[in-house]
Design a protein around this motif. Structure first.
Motif, PDB file in Angstrom:
ATOM      1  N   SER A 160       0.859  35.970 -30.249  1.00  0.00           N
ATOM      2  CA  SER A 160       0.106  34.726 -30.076  1.00  0.00           C
ATOM      3  C   SER A 160       0.674  33.576 -30.919  1.00  0.00           C
ATOM      4  O   SER A 160      -0.020  32.584 -31.160  1.00  0.00           O
ATOM      5  CB  SER A 160      -1.367  34.958 -30.440  1.00  0.00           C
ATOM      6  N   LEU A 161       1.932  33.689 -31.325  1.00  0.00           N
ATOM      7  CA  LEU A 161       2.598  32.655 -32.121  1.00  0.00           C
ATOM      8  C   LEU A 161       2.296  31.254 -31.588  1.00  0.00           C
ATOM      9  O   LEU A 161       2.315  31.031 -30.372  1.00  0.00           O
ATOM     10  CB  LEU A 161       4.115  32.890 -32.080  1.00  0.00           C
ATOM     11  N   THR A 162       1.995  30.325 -32.485  1.00  0.00           N
ATOM     12  CA  THR A 162       1.803  28.920 -32.109  1.00  0.00           C
ATOM     13  C   THR A 162       2.814  28.069 -32.848  1.00  0.00           C
ATOM     14  O   THR A 162       3.330  28.468 -33.906  1.00  0.00           O
ATOM     15  CB  THR A 162       0.379  28.436 -32.443  1.00  0.00           C
ATOM     16  N   TRP A 174       4.085  42.028 -42.306  1.00  0.00           N
ATOM     17  CA  TRP A 174       3.895  40.597 -42.160  1.00  0.00           C
ATOM     18  C   TRP A 174       4.344  40.185 -40.768  1.00  0.00           C
ATOM     19  O   TRP A 174       5.384  40.644 -40.285  1.00  0.00           O
ATOM     20  CB  TRP A 174       4.730  39.833 -43.189  1.00  0.00           C
ATOM     21  N   LYS A 175       3.580  39.296 -40.127  1.00  0.00           N
ATOM     22  CA  LYS A 175       3.935  38.739 -38.820  1.00  0.00           C
ATOM     23  C   LYS A 175       3.953  37.223 -38.922  1.00  0.00           C
ATOM     24  O   LYS A 175       3.101  36.599 -39.563  1.00  0.00           O
ATOM     25  CB  LYS A 175       2.935  39.155 -37.733  1.00  0.00           C
ATOM     26  N   HIS A 176       4.915  36.624 -38.253  1.00  0.00           N
ATOM     27  CA  HIS A 176       5.041  35.175 -38.183  1.00  0.00           C
ATOM     28  C   HIS A 176       4.045  34.694 -37.134  1.00  0.00           C
ATOM     29  O   HIS A 176       4.114  35.102 -35.978  1.00  0.00           O
ATOM     30  CB  HIS A 176       6.485  34.851 -37.795  1.00  0.00           C
ATOM     31  N   VAL A 177       3.093  33.816 -37.531  1.00  0.00           N
ATOM     32  CA  VAL A 177       2.009  33.439 -36.615  1.00  0.00           C
ATOM     33  C   VAL A 177       1.993  31.960 -36.219  1.00  0.00           C
ATOM     34  O   VAL A 177       1.374  31.601 -35.222  1.00  0.00           O
ATOM     35  CB  VAL A 177       0.623  33.838 -37.179  1.00  0.00           C
ATOM     36  N   HIS A 178       2.645  31.089 -37.001  1.00  0.00           N
ATOM     37  CA  HIS A 178       2.654  29.666 -36.670  1.00  0.00           C
ATOM     38  C   HIS A 178       3.805  28.984 -37.398  1.00  0.00           C
ATOM     39  O   HIS A 178       4.163  29.376 -38.512  1.00  0.00           O
ATOM     40  CB  HIS A 178       1.343  28.983 -37.079  1.00  0.00           C
ATOM     41  N   PHE A 179       4.376  27.953 -36.752  1.00  0.00           N
ATOM     42  CA  PHE A 179       5.369  27.125 -37.456  1.00  0.00           C
ATOM     43  C   PHE A 179       5.326  25.694 -36.982  1.00  0.00           C
ATOM     44  O   PHE A 179       4.836  25.388 -35.888  1.00  0.00           O
ATOM     45  CB  PHE A 179       6.782  27.701 -37.359  1.00  0.00           C
ATOM     46  N   HIS A 180       5.812  24.832 -37.832  1.00  0.00           N
ATOM     47  CA  HIS A 180       5.973  23.412 -37.540  1.00  0.00           C
ATOM     48  C   HIS A 180       7.380  23.060 -37.979  1.00  0.00           C
ATOM     49  O   HIS A 180       7.772  23.317 -39.106  1.00  0.00           O
ATOM     50  CB  HIS A 180       4.952  22.580 -38.322  1.00  0.00           C
ATOM     51  N   ARG A 181       8.163  22.499 -37.044  1.00  0.00           N
ATOM     52  CA  ARG A 181       9.547  22.122 -37.330  1.00  0.00           C
ATOM     53  C   ARG A 181       9.772  20.686 -36.888  1.00  0.00           C
ATOM     54  O   ARG A 181       9.360  20.305 -35.789  1.00  0.00           O
ATOM     55  CB  ARG A 181      10.507  23.051 -36.576  1.00  0.00           C
ATOM     56  N   SER A 182      10.403  19.898 -37.761  1.00  0.00           N
ATOM     57  CA  SER A 182      10.702  18.508 -37.409  1.00  0.00           C
ATOM     58  C   SER A 182      12.035  18.103 -38.045  1.00  0.00           C
ATOM     59  O   SER A 182      12.452  18.689 -39.039  1.00  0.00           O
ATOM     60  CB  SER A 182       9.576  17.579 -37.878  1.00  0.00           C
ATOM     61  N   PRO A 183      12.697  17.096 -37.471  1.00  0.00           N
ATOM     62  CA  PRO A 183      13.963  16.639 -38.063  1.00  0.00           C
ATOM     63  C   PRO A 183      13.749  16.165 -39.488  1.00  0.00           C
ATOM     64  O   PRO A 183      12.704  15.588 -39.809  1.00  0.00           O
ATOM     65  CB  PRO A 183      14.386  15.479 -37.152  1.00  0.00           C
ATOM     66  N   ALA A 184      14.731  16.435 -40.332  1.00  0.00           N
ATOM     67  CA  ALA A 184      14.646  16.009 -41.734  1.00  0.00           C
ATOM     68  C   ALA A 184      14.952  14.531 -41.854  1.00  0.00           C
ATOM     69  O   ALA A 184      15.595  13.956 -41.017  1.00  0.00           O
ATOM     70  CB  ALA A 184      15.612  16.815 -42.591  1.00  0.00           C
TER      71      ALA A 184
END
Length: 128
Positions: free
Chosen positions: A34-36, A118-128
């Protein structure tokens, strides 16, 4: 550095390497189904589930070498079952002429302990 911090940084690096090499099996193993996420490819929309990400793994990849570095990583434990890992992701690749190019993105990834893993459940990525 605490054991949880080292474990989460190692898992996060493994996740980034799976992205860089196109290893869907490792990526899927590390992520909750269910990764967001919010990321540039989603054009401002919240994406839920793994199908959106699998599309990118199935694209043909360049055989050019790629190195991924987590610069200035920070782990914030949110109790014993959740953590936020924040860092600047530096990706080094050669351009068409072979000259080195480094790109940077700001990333925040949320990990949740599910049972003993541990499971990866959410991330936010944006240009630096």
């Amino acid at each position: 550095m605490s054991d949880h911090t080292r474990e989460l940084l190692d898992l996060n690096q493994r996740l980034l390497e799976s992205i860089a090499t196109g290893d869907w099996n490792v990526y899927a193993m590390l992520c909750d189904p269910s990764l967001t996420c919010f990321e540039p490819e989603a054009r401002g929309h919240l994406v839920e589930g793994m199908a959106f990400h699998k599309f990118y793994f199935e694209l043909e990849r360049s055989s050019a070498p790629r190195t991924t570095t987590m610069a200035s990583p920070h782990v914030r434990m949110l109790g014993s079952a959740a953590a936020v890992v924040s860092y600047i992701r530096l990706t080094q690749t050669p351009d068409a002429g072979g000259a080195p190019v480094t790109t940077a993105t700001n990333e925040t990834r949320v990990w949740q302990r599910q049972g003993t893993t541990w499971k990866h459940v959410h991330f936010h990525r944006s240009p630096a």
